[in-house]
Design a protein around this motif. Structure first.
Motif, PDB file in Angstrom:
ATOM      1  N   ARG A   6       2.519 -12.798   4.174  1.00  0.00           N
ATOM      2  CA  ARG A   6       1.897 -13.783   3.267  1.00  0.00           C
ATOM      3  C   ARG A   6       0.709 -14.475   3.931  1.00  0.00           C
ATOM      4  O   ARG A   6      -0.226 -14.880   3.262  1.00  0.00           O
ATOM      5  CB  ARG A   6       2.941 -14.858   2.910  1.00  0.00           C
ATOM      6  N   THR A   8      -2.243 -14.377   5.146  1.00  0.00           N
ATOM      7  CA  THR A   8      -3.433 -13.510   5.223  1.00  0.00           C
ATOM      8  C   THR A   8      -4.419 -13.887   6.331  1.00  0.00           C
ATOM      9  O   THR A   8      -4.937 -12.991   7.004  1.00  0.00           O
ATOM     10  CB  THR A   8      -4.156 -13.506   3.862  1.00  0.00           C
ATOM     11  N   PRO A   9      -4.696 -15.188   6.558  1.00  0.00           N
ATOM     12  CA  PRO A   9      -5.688 -15.498   7.597  1.00  0.00           C
ATOM     13  C   PRO A   9      -5.301 -14.970   8.978  1.00  0.00           C
ATOM     14  O   PRO A   9      -6.166 -14.742   9.825  1.00  0.00           O
ATOM     15  CB  PRO A   9      -5.729 -17.033   7.586  1.00  0.00           C
ATOM     16  N   CYS A  11      -4.203 -12.027   9.504  1.00  0.00           N
ATOM     17  CA  CYS A  11      -4.708 -10.644   9.587  1.00  0.00           C
ATOM     18  C   CYS A  11      -6.079 -10.655  10.259  1.00  0.00           C
ATOM     19  O   CYS A  11      -6.398  -9.773  11.060  1.00  0.00           O
ATOM     20  CB  CYS A  11      -4.830 -10.021   8.189  1.00  0.00           C
TER      21      CYS A  11
END
Lengths: 208, 208
Positions: A6, A8-9, A11
């Motif tokens: 969840r 994402t940042p 990634c």
């Protein structure tokens, strides 16, 4: 298990870590919960360590790790007093966590993150932006510091303070870093028919 | 090949797609370049199709696919006239691309994306926010439409117009959608010692 995390940042942070020549050791401060993002790093070949102050969140992670057979090396700990020697980790992050304390404590946690990070190591830290409205009923006790009503968070009762930051206010924590990415994210969600706004300021920074 | 794609917001989109019961078919409009994000979907088991208007970008992708042995199914095409039947794809996205035309053309492209998307299918579209300064020397010919100086973009010379959007302006394109995620991202970069600001408005929406 969901294939994609969840958070994402993180990634983006992983991409920066993958491009670094340092060895693959990573610490997550505030690492617990039912979908621990540390697994992204574990699956990418990193040696992971996580600390978490909440027993409830720790138990969620234990259950998750048991279900999927993962070893994340997570234990109870406080990011204001990290139980590691100086320069232990190549990479350190804290995601959606550091705002849950007073600004004085944020400064302590940031100096701890810097201390355990190797030279040229990378950190990811996100702050809650002052663009986000405070919790209902919260009282501003200092500029950008809100005392919430008695809402125990995942079994952790004190201090119940949230910190909010103006756009460039967290820059001060990165005086011995080179900021390699800075991003403000304003998210609109519709929850039970009402528009809810969340706002974050993300930093990826390299220790000088 | 980098393990993690540059286009981080598409990691979030992939998570939504993975959670959908529809079959795994995805279209990227403006899919070319030297690090095509479609590979993220290919690696996740999707049947991928990409269209790209620029020969230069197409050749970059061809080189990339040859080097790493990937079949992305990418070919030359224009998102204003998609060469697919109605309701062909479960998922359609366009990343950092749709702003490179006039608002009239953006509306045409959006209606094409809607047309080729299945009912309950998901799209990801990001727009450039009006918070981002226009290119140096660009002239505003209509509100939020800037004619750039003669800067051919990857071999595509016309029309050289960039469109910029106020926060809620793109909502109009999603009248037959349910917006499931909306996020504005403001990114500060230091390029050659100067602070450069980029700003995007991302939508993930489900076709009704």
């Amino acid at each position: 298990m969901r294939k994609v995390i969840r958070a994402t940042p993180l990634c983006k942070f992983l991409r920066y870590c993958n491009d670094s020549p340092l060895d693959k050791t990573v610490l997550d401060c505030g690492a617990g919960g039912d979908d621990p993002p540390l697994r992204l790093f574990l699956e990418s070949g990193y040696k992971t360590v996580g600390i978490e102050i909440s027993e409830v969140s720790l138990n969620e992670t234990r259950k998750f790790c048991k279900e999927f057979g993962l070893r994340l090396n997570m234990f109870k700990g406080d990011m204001r007093k990290l139980p590691f020697k100086n320069e232990t980790f190549s990479f350190v992050y804290t995601y959606n966590s550091i705002h849950m304390m007073s600004k004085k404590n944020v400064a302590v946690a940031m100096s701890e993150i810097k201390r355990v990070l190797k030279t040229n190591g990378l950190c990811f830290v996100n702050f809650v932006s002052a663009d986000e409205p405070p919790h209902a009923g919260a009282v501003e006790i200092n500029k950008g510091e809100f005392l919430k009503k008695d809402i125990p968070w995942h079994g952790v009762k004190c201090p119940n303070i949230d910190s909010y930051f103006e756009d460039d206010a967290p820059d001060v924590y990165f005086s011995n870093f080179k900021v390699v990415h800075k991003e403000k994210r304003i998210i609109e969600r519709i929850i039970e028919g009402k528009k809810v706004l969340q706002a974050y300021i993300d930093y990826i920074a390299k220790k000088k």
